[in-house]
Design a protein around this motif. Sequence first.
Motif, short mmCIF file in Angstrom:
data_model
loop_
_atom_site.label_atom_id
_atom_site.label_comp_id
_atom_site.label_asym_id
_atom_site.label_seq_id
_atom_site.Cartn_x
_atom_site.Cartn_y
_atom_site.Cartn_z
N ARG A 24 0.84 -1.19 0.00
CA ARG A 24 0.00 0.00 0.00
C ARG A 24 0.88 1.25 0.00
NH1 ARG A 24 -3.72 -1.82 5.06
NH2 ARG A 24 -1.62 -1.70 5.95
N TYR A 25 0.51 2.20 -0.86
CA TYR A 25 1.25 3.46 -0.99
C TYR A 25 0.27 4.63 -1.01
CZ TYR A 25 5.19 0.50 -2.40
OH TYR A 25 6.17 -0.45 -2.44
N LEU A 26 0.79 5.80 -0.67
CA LEU A 26 0.01 7.03 -0.73
C LEU A 26 0.75 8.02 -1.62
CD1 LEU A 26 -2.60 8.27 0.52
CD2 LEU A 26 -1.14 9.34 2.23
N TYR A 27 0.05 8.56 -2.59
CA TYR A 27 0.58 9.55 -3.52
C TYR A 27 -0.20 10.85 -3.37
CZ TYR A 27 2.71 5.64 -6.19
OH TYR A 27 3.43 4.54 -6.58
N HIS A 28 0.34 11.94 -3.94
CA HIS A 28 -0.47 13.15 -4.12
C HIS A 28 -0.20 13.75 -5.50
CE1 HIS A 28 3.30 14.72 -2.80
NE2 HIS A 28 2.95 15.37 -1.71
N ASP A 29 -0.86 14.87 -5.79
CA ASP A 29 -0.78 15.48 -7.11
C ASP A 29 0.62 16.02 -7.38
OD1 ASP A 29 -0.93 18.61 -6.29
OD2 ASP A 29 -2.31 17.44 -5.04
N ALA A 30 0.89 16.38 -8.64
CA ALA A 30 2.23 16.75 -9.07
C ALA A 30 2.80 17.92 -8.27
CB ALA A 30 2.23 17.08 -10.55
N PHE A 31 2.04 18.96 -8.09
CA PHE A 31 2.49 20.13 -7.33
C PHE A 31 2.72 19.78 -5.87
CE2 PHE A 31 1.76 23.87 -4.73
CZ PHE A 31 2.37 24.91 -5.42
N GLY A 32 1.96 18.79 -5.37
CA GLY A 32 1.95 18.51 -3.94
C GLY A 32 0.98 19.42 -3.21
N SER A 33 -0.03 19.90 -3.95
CA SER A 33 -0.94 20.89 -3.38
C SER A 33 -1.84 20.31 -2.30
CB SER A 33 -1.78 21.53 -4.49
OG SER A 33 -2.61 20.58 -5.12
N ARG A 34 -2.14 19.01 -2.38
CA ARG A 34 -2.84 18.36 -1.27
C ARG A 34 -1.77 17.91 -0.27
NH1 ARG A 34 -6.50 19.09 1.52
NH2 ARG A 34 -4.64 19.56 2.72
N SER A 35 -1.54 18.76 0.70
CA SER A 35 -0.49 18.47 1.68
C SER A 35 -0.76 17.12 2.34
CB SER A 35 -0.43 19.58 2.74
OG SER A 35 -1.71 19.77 3.33
N ILE A 36 0.33 16.38 2.56
CA ILE A 36 0.28 15.10 3.26
C ILE A 36 1.37 15.12 4.32
CG2 ILE A 36 0.72 12.62 3.06
CD1 ILE A 36 -0.54 12.68 0.32
N TYR A 37 0.99 14.86 5.57
CA TYR A 37 1.91 14.77 6.69
C TYR A 37 1.84 13.38 7.29
CZ TYR A 37 2.70 19.79 6.52
OH TYR A 37 3.07 21.05 6.12
N TYR A 38 2.98 12.86 7.71
CA TYR A 38 2.99 11.51 8.26
C TYR A 38 3.88 11.42 9.50
CZ TYR A 38 7.52 11.03 5.81
OH TYR A 38 8.80 11.20 5.39
N ARG A 39 3.55 10.46 10.36
CA ARG A 39 4.35 10.16 11.55
C ARG A 39 5.50 9.26 11.14
NH1 ARG A 39 2.37 7.49 15.83
NH2 ARG A 39 3.01 8.99 17.42
N MET A 40 6.71 9.61 11.55
CA MET A 40 7.87 8.82 11.17
C MET A 40 8.02 7.57 12.01
SD MET A 40 10.74 11.76 10.45
CE MET A 40 10.49 12.61 12.01
N ASP A 41 7.63 7.63 13.27
CA ASP A 41 7.82 6.52 14.19
C ASP A 41 6.52 6.23 14.94
OD1 ASP A 41 10.69 6.14 13.76
OD2 ASP A 41 10.89 8.09 14.73
N GLY A 42 6.40 4.98 15.41
CA GLY A 42 5.21 4.59 16.14
C GLY A 42 4.11 4.14 15.21
N ALA A 43 2.88 4.17 15.72
CA ALA A 43 1.73 3.71 14.94
C ALA A 43 1.55 4.54 13.68
CB ALA A 43 0.47 3.77 15.80
N LEU A 44 1.08 3.91 12.62
CA LEU A 44 0.84 4.60 11.35
C LEU A 44 -0.14 5.75 11.54
CD1 LEU A 44 1.00 4.75 8.21
CD2 LEU A 44 -0.99 3.22 8.18
N GLY A 45 0.24 6.89 11.04
CA GLY A 45 -0.64 8.05 11.07
C GLY A 45 -0.31 8.98 9.93
N VAL A 46 -1.30 9.33 9.12
CA VAL A 46 -1.12 10.23 7.99
C VAL A 46 -2.32 11.17 7.97
CG1 VAL A 46 -0.63 10.40 5.51
CG2 VAL A 46 -0.13 8.27 6.73
N ALA A 47 -2.09 12.43 7.59
CA ALA A 47 -3.20 13.38 7.54
C ALA A 47 -2.87 14.52 6.59
CB ALA A 47 -3.54 13.93 8.92
N SER A 48 -3.90 15.25 6.24
CA SER A 48 -3.76 16.43 5.40
C SER A 48 -3.16 17.61 6.15
CB SER A 48 -5.13 16.82 4.85
OG SER A 48 -6.07 16.91 5.93
N HIS A 49 -3.33 17.62 7.47
CA HIS A 49 -2.90 18.75 8.29
C HIS A 49 -2.09 18.23 9.49
CE1 HIS A 49 -6.45 20.19 6.14
NE2 HIS A 49 -6.04 21.43 6.35
N PRO A 50 -0.93 18.82 9.77
CA PRO A 50 -0.12 18.31 10.88
C PRO A 50 -0.79 18.44 12.24
CG PRO A 50 0.76 20.39 10.02
CD PRO A 50 -0.29 19.94 9.06
N ALA A 51 -1.53 19.52 12.47
CA ALA A 51 -2.18 19.68 13.77
C ALA A 51 -3.29 18.65 13.97
CB ALA A 51 -2.74 21.10 13.89
#
Length: 468
Positions: A103-130
């Motif tokens: 399983r992979y997560l991509y975004h658009d060419a510009f990267g306009s849909r921001s994607i933030y992810y947790r580097m360590d621990g349980a998997l967590g990804v979101a559009s906004h860091p907060a």
Amino acid sequence: MVTIEPYRFGFLLTEAAVQSEAAPVGWTQEDALGLRLCVDAAAGLHRVEQEGRRAVLVGDAHVCHGSRTLDDCLLAIAGGDDRALDLLSGRFALLVQGSDGRRYLYHDAFGSRSIYYRMDGALGVASHPALLAKAFGDALDADTVAFRDSPEYKQRGTSYLPGDLSMYRNIVAMVPNHRLDLASSRSERYWPREAVATTGMEEFLATCDEYFAAQAGYIDGRYRAVLGLTGGVDSRSLIAALRANRAPCRLVTWAGGRLPPEERPPVERMIKHLGEPHQYLEVGRATPMGRDPEVRAATDAATGYSRGPSSLTANMAAVMEPGDVFLRGYGGEILRGFYNRHNLELPERTASELTRIYLTRRVQRPSKAFKRFAVESFEEYIERTQFDCDLQGLDALDVFYWEQRMGVWGATMLCEMDPAVRSMAGFNSRKMYEVAFGLPRDQRIGSELLLELTRRYDPILAGLNPVS
């Protein structure tokens, strides 16, 4: 006036077993390839599955080059063909699973849909860091707060963090031209794939014709485009292209300190020539909306507390209507070489050199602590983004501007505007960028490239005193 929500059009992706109350009220929660996906219903959700390949798309996406269907492209990407991404535009996050189960997560060419992810621990990804931090109980990082609150950070003028940082130690941004491996929570570079071919102006213009026809066709019937009218070349080329393709639009000019006196006369001439609905918008902090504490808090959260409250977003909220999409001229500077046209150099792809560019000429005497934080951030950035890889002959300045300046600051600015209006990048196509990168330097660097594009659609508009 629209309702203000800090994480509008956003998403949150976690392991299915993770229970979180972080998702805003009204968001949907459902299974997505065995993961828990929480998403704002206004963002849009599309699924496709075939022969073991599965894709879940969050946001706006459309085919901007060629004749393949969107579903065909999504399934191709799920099957490992990331070149199909080059045919798409919009503002989206794309979750895919191949027949091998990866399983992979991509975004658009510009990267306009921001994607933030947790580097360590349980998997967590979101559009906004907060939003992601709230889901896992992460606190603001004290060192990053000190960096943000320093006088040097304010001196830079354009507020964004170095590298791929967020205000949270364990949360970073995925920059353009990368995908996120959800098994390891690590980003992987997939571009550049090979050397960019030498191109010419006619090829560039033809690629733009195809792109803008598709963009206008996607907008028509879904949204009304709101476009910023300034004296600059990026905005006028976008306006000319969309009007030539009969996309419904109206124009807004930010007044007050946002409109330099020398730009007012050409703006007035453009208003008269274009004949589209237009309004000047006061955007200072002194306006009632600019002082509204709820709006200010929402915009602060939307940018992950890296920029402070936005009075600009607050004032835009007062004039936006449901169905509007704010198309910014973002991506235009990727085409015409922002760092190169400002005569910057990048002799080595080192953290010290990237820090020098990040500091800008405004920060003449950074403190040791400020510079050390930036250098260490870019050391980690180079490692996470494989920025020291073989760039296949591409100018590293162009890649750095696209991936870090636009992929971090530009995407954050779109998030900042989202609480008021759906926002998208006007020039968002990897194929269009590649064709521009192949042009002779004297045709690409500077204002003339987008003025030539404007002439193609509206020669009069191209000649009305461009200022930048």
